[in-house]
Design a protein around this motif. Sequence first.
Motif, PDB file in Angstrom:
ATOM      1  N   VAL A   9       1.022  -0.618 -11.362  1.00  0.00           N
ATOM      2  CA  VAL A   9       1.267   0.503 -10.468  1.00  0.00           C
ATOM      3  C   VAL A   9       0.694   1.758 -11.117  1.00  0.00           C
ATOM      4  O   VAL A   9       0.361   1.770 -12.308  1.00  0.00           O
ATOM      5  N   SER A  10       0.602   2.821 -10.325  1.00  0.00           N
ATOM      6  CA  SER A  10       0.133   4.107 -10.829  1.00  0.00           C
ATOM      7  C   SER A  10       1.280   5.100 -10.756  1.00  0.00           C
ATOM      8  O   SER A  10       1.889   5.275  -9.690  1.00  0.00           O
ATOM      9  N   VAL A  11       1.607   5.726 -11.882  1.00  0.00           N
ATOM     10  CA  VAL A  11       2.699   6.689 -11.965  1.00  0.00           C
ATOM     11  C   VAL A  11       2.141   8.014 -12.452  1.00  0.00           C
ATOM     12  O   VAL A  11       1.554   8.086 -13.552  1.00  0.00           O
ATOM     13  N   LEU A  12       2.272   9.040 -11.606  1.00  0.00           N
ATOM     14  CA  LEU A  12       1.749  10.377 -11.930  1.00  0.00           C
ATOM     15  C   LEU A  12       0.274  10.307 -12.314  1.00  0.00           C
ATOM     16  O   LEU A  12      -0.198  10.994 -13.216  1.00  0.00           O
ATOM     17  N   GLY A  13      -0.455   9.428 -11.639  1.00  0.00           N
ATOM     18  CA  GLY A  13      -1.890   9.289 -11.873  1.00  0.00           C
ATOM     19  C   GLY A  13      -2.250   8.376 -13.022  1.00  0.00           C
ATOM     20  O   GLY A  13      -3.440   8.152 -13.279  1.00  0.00           O
ATOM     21  N   LYS A  14      -1.286   7.801 -13.720  1.00  0.00           N
ATOM     22  CA  LYS A  14      -1.563   6.914 -14.850  1.00  0.00           C
ATOM     23  C   LYS A  14      -1.264   5.464 -14.464  1.00  0.00           C
ATOM     24  O   LYS A  14      -0.212   5.173 -13.887  1.00  0.00           O
ATOM     25  N   LYS A  15      -2.182   4.560 -14.808  1.00  0.00           N
ATOM     26  CA  LYS A  15      -1.982   3.150 -14.532  1.00  0.00           C
ATOM     27  C   LYS A  15      -0.971   2.576 -15.511  1.00  0.00           C
ATOM     28  O   LYS A  15      -1.097   2.753 -16.730  1.00  0.00           O
ATOM     29  N   VAL A  16       0.032   1.861 -14.974  1.00  0.00           N
ATOM     30  CA  VAL A  16       1.116   1.338 -15.801  1.00  0.00           C
ATOM     31  C   VAL A  16       1.303  -0.138 -15.487  1.00  0.00           C
ATOM     32  O   VAL A  16       1.399  -0.531 -14.317  1.00  0.00           O
ATOM     33  N   THR A  17       1.322  -0.960 -16.548  1.00  0.00           N
ATOM     34  CA  THR A  17       1.657  -2.373 -16.395  1.00  0.00           C
ATOM     35  C   THR A  17       3.134  -2.546 -16.695  1.00  0.00           C
ATOM     36  O   THR A  17       3.578  -2.322 -17.829  1.00  0.00           O
ATOM     37  N   GLY A  55       0.814  -1.213   0.000  1.00  0.00           N
ATOM     38  CA  GLY A  55       0.000   0.000   0.000  1.00  0.00           C
ATOM     39  C   GLY A  55       0.841   1.254   0.000  1.00  0.00           C
ATOM     40  O   GLY A  55       0.561   2.207   0.756  1.00  0.00           O
ATOM     41  N   ALA A  56       1.882   1.313  -0.842  1.00  0.00           N
ATOM     42  CA  ALA A  56       2.822   2.436  -0.840  1.00  0.00           C
ATOM     43  C   ALA A  56       2.293   3.598  -1.675  1.00  0.00           C
ATOM     44  O   ALA A  56       1.751   3.415  -2.772  1.00  0.00           O
ATOM     45  N   VAL A  57       2.467   4.818  -1.137  1.00  0.00           N
ATOM     46  CA  VAL A  57       2.157   6.052  -1.852  1.00  0.00           C
ATOM     47  C   VAL A  57       3.367   6.966  -1.725  1.00  0.00           C
ATOM     48  O   VAL A  57       3.728   7.381  -0.622  1.00  0.00           O
ATOM     49  N   VAL A  58       4.027   7.265  -2.857  1.00  0.00           N
ATOM     50  CA  VAL A  58       5.215   8.114  -2.876  1.00  0.00           C
ATOM     51  C   VAL A  58       4.840   9.455  -3.486  1.00  0.00           C
ATOM     52  O   VAL A  58       4.239   9.521  -4.574  1.00  0.00           O
ATOM     53  N   ARG A  59       5.213  10.559  -2.789  1.00  0.00           N
ATOM     54  CA  ARG A  59       4.907  11.899  -3.268  1.00  0.00           C
ATOM     55  C   ARG A  59       6.190  12.701  -3.439  1.00  0.00           C
ATOM     56  O   ARG A  59       7.215  12.392  -2.832  1.00  0.00           O
ATOM     57  N   LEU A  60       6.080  13.769  -4.248  1.00  0.00           N
ATOM     58  CA  LEU A  60       7.200  14.683  -4.467  1.00  0.00           C
ATOM     59  C   LEU A  60       6.800  16.093  -4.057  1.00  0.00           C
ATOM     60  O   LEU A  60       5.603  16.440  -4.074  1.00  0.00           O
ATOM     61  N   PRO A  61       7.768  16.918  -3.725  1.00  0.00           N
ATOM     62  CA  PRO A  61       7.459  18.324  -3.478  1.00  0.00           C
ATOM     63  C   PRO A  61       6.820  18.960  -4.718  1.00  0.00           C
ATOM     64  O   PRO A  61       7.237  18.724  -5.847  1.00  0.00           O
ATOM     65  N   GLY A  62       5.767  19.752  -4.485  1.00  0.00           N
ATOM     66  CA  GLY A  62       5.076  20.408  -5.599  1.00  0.00           C
ATOM     67  C   GLY A  62       3.964  19.590  -6.194  1.00  0.00           C
ATOM     68  O   GLY A  62       3.265  20.064  -7.095  1.00  0.00           O
ATOM     69  N   LEU A  63       3.791  18.357  -5.739  1.00  0.00           N
ATOM     70  CA  LEU A  63       2.704  17.499  -6.234  1.00  0.00           C
ATOM     71  C   LEU A  63       1.841  17.059  -5.046  1.00  0.00           C
ATOM     72  O   LEU A  63       1.869  15.895  -4.629  1.00  0.00           O
ATOM     73  N   PRO A  64       1.065  17.949  -4.471  1.00  0.00           N
ATOM     74  CA  PRO A  64       0.298  17.605  -3.273  1.00  0.00           C
ATOM     75  C   PRO A  64      -0.871  16.673  -3.545  1.00  0.00           C
ATOM     76  O   PRO A  64      -1.320  15.961  -2.650  1.00  0.00           O
ATOM     77  N   VAL A  65      -1.386  16.672  -4.763  1.00  0.00           N
ATOM     78  CA  VAL A  65      -2.566  15.866  -5.073  1.00  0.00           C
ATOM     79  C   VAL A  65      -2.206  14.614  -5.858  1.00  0.00           C
ATOM     80  O   VAL A  65      -2.711  13.528  -5.585  1.00  0.00           O
ATOM     81  N   ARG A  66      -1.336  14.747  -6.815  1.00  0.00           N
ATOM     82  CA  ARG A  66      -1.007  13.640  -7.710  1.00  0.00           C
ATOM     83  C   ARG A  66       0.249  12.935  -7.220  1.00  0.00           C
ATOM     84  O   ARG A  66       1.343  13.498  -7.273  1.00  0.00           O
ATOM     85  N   PRO A  67       0.141  11.684  -6.765  1.00  0.00           N
ATOM     86  CA  PRO A  67       1.325  10.975  -6.273  1.00  0.00           C
ATOM     87  C   PRO A  67       2.286  10.625  -7.407  1.00  0.00           C
ATOM     88  O   PRO A  67       1.875  10.417  -8.546  1.00  0.00           O
ATOM     89  N   LEU A  68       3.538  10.552  -7.057  1.00  0.00           N
ATOM     90  CA  LEU A  68       4.522  10.057  -8.024  1.00  0.00           C
ATOM     91  C   LEU A  68       4.276   8.581  -8.315  1.00  0.00           C
ATOM     92  O   LEU A  68       4.310   8.154  -9.477  1.00  0.00           O
ATOM     93  N   LEU A  69       4.008   7.793  -7.273  1.00  0.00           N
ATOM     94  CA  LEU A  69       3.844   6.341  -7.447  1.00  0.00           C
ATOM     95  C   LEU A  69       2.876   5.803  -6.418  1.00  0.00           C
ATOM     96  O   LEU A  69       2.877   6.217  -5.253  1.00  0.00           O
ATOM     97  N   GLN A  70       2.052   4.856  -6.866  1.00  0.00           N
ATOM     98  CA  GLN A  70       1.210   4.062  -5.973  1.00  0.00           C
ATOM     99  C   GLN A  70       1.370   2.599  -6.346  1.00  0.00           C
ATOM    100  O   GLN A  70       1.300   2.241  -7.525  1.00  0.00           O
ATOM    101  N   ALA A  71       1.608   1.744  -5.349  1.00  0.00           N
ATOM    102  CA  ALA A  71       1.815   0.310  -5.600  1.00  0.00           C
ATOM    103  C   ALA A  71       1.217  -0.498  -4.463  1.00  0.00           C
ATOM    104  O   ALA A  71       1.291  -0.103  -3.296  1.00  0.00           O
ATOM    105  N   ARG A  72       0.646  -1.641  -4.826  1.00  0.00           N
ATOM    106  CA  ARG A  72       0.009  -2.480  -3.809  1.00  0.00           C
ATOM    107  C   ARG A  72       1.018  -3.324  -3.042  1.00  0.00           C
ATOM    108  O   ARG A  72       0.903  -3.481  -1.833  1.00  0.00           O
ATOM    109  N   GLN A  73       1.980  -3.888  -3.741  1.00  0.00           N
ATOM    110  CA  GLN A  73       2.929  -4.785  -3.076  1.00  0.00           C
ATOM    111  C   GLN A  73       4.283  -4.736  -3.786  1.00  0.00           C
ATOM    112  O   GLN A  73       4.344  -4.879  -5.013  1.00  0.00           O
ATOM    113  N   ILE A  74       5.348  -4.541  -3.011  1.00  0.00           N
ATOM    114  CA  ILE A  74       6.702  -4.498  -3.565  1.00  0.00           C
ATOM    115  C   ILE A  74       7.608  -5.268  -2.623  1.00  0.00           C
ATOM    116  O   ILE A  74       7.599  -5.045  -1.404  1.00  0.00           O
ATOM    117  N   THR A  75       8.424  -6.167  -3.193  1.00  0.00           N
ATOM    118  CA  THR A  75       9.283  -7.009  -2.371  1.00  0.00           C
ATOM    119  C   THR A  75      10.637  -7.203  -3.045  1.00  0.00           C
ATOM    120  O   THR A  75      10.703  -7.391  -4.268  1.00  0.00           O
TER     121      THR A  75
END
Length: 304
Positions: free
Chosen positions: A169-177, A128-148
Amino acid sequence: MSSTTSPSFGMPARRPAALLALVLGALTLGAAPAPAQATGTTGAAGTAEATVLRTGLDVAVLGRTAHVPVDAVLNDVRAPGDATRTTLAVSLDGIEEGRPVGILRADAATAHATADRTAAKARAEVAGAVVRLPGLPVRPLLQARQITAEAVCETGRTPAANAHVPGSVSVLGKKVTLTANGPTDVTVPGVGHVRLALSQSTTTTRTAAATALDLDVAVDPLALGVAKVTGKVTLARATCSTPEAQAPDVKPQTAATRAASAAPVGRNLAETGGSSTTPYLLGGAGLLVAAGGAALIAARRRKG
């Protein structure tokens, strides 16, 4: 006769005594144990390291006249020993006009590393990771369910490394396989560009390393006084090195073991009723008999 030499044997009368002393000395030396050799030293423990998140970013602020490094680390553990760390969030202050920036938030995030003289193992896991960057308060850099990511280095075995990012995963709001065939590029107009490298692993004869996700970031959000964010974000990394092998102990040798090692291959001294010291005893006995006979003859001649 007053001569101290024998015309028949041509040897001084004192030589038998000297010969006897020489034989006794040789037998004594042959029976003495050899000095002990140095025993082997204990091998060194291996090493292991696990990290959930590491960033190396440069943030240009105030019209790009100032640069602020963003070096965030979450759950970084190292071994020898046994270390585990579980922290679910990391934030930094002093970037967005003094407001804290949450770099990572996760439902679960654990790094574990253990290393001793037999094995070194490291594992990093985040859910359940959510990674954010400065200047992007709404749109996360990355969202991922499981990383090992996991790395294992054991003595006597080939090191192994594995990394997993199941699903999308989701990168800058876009779903990426993601695929393992090569880096994946994600571009969002007006926001920026991100290149993702998935599930990288490397091994050598003694080391192993696995990284679940590497992100090369170039983002220009044009907001909150932040001009541009560039650099790298790494999620779930594990490394290890194999412990050094323990050198075997070397036992001291004795005359008996040396004689046994010099015996002909395929012959067992027990079959002939002898032991490893039999050659020394037989040779010494023969010399003693010869020396005694010579001494007796010399004594008789002196008496005559």
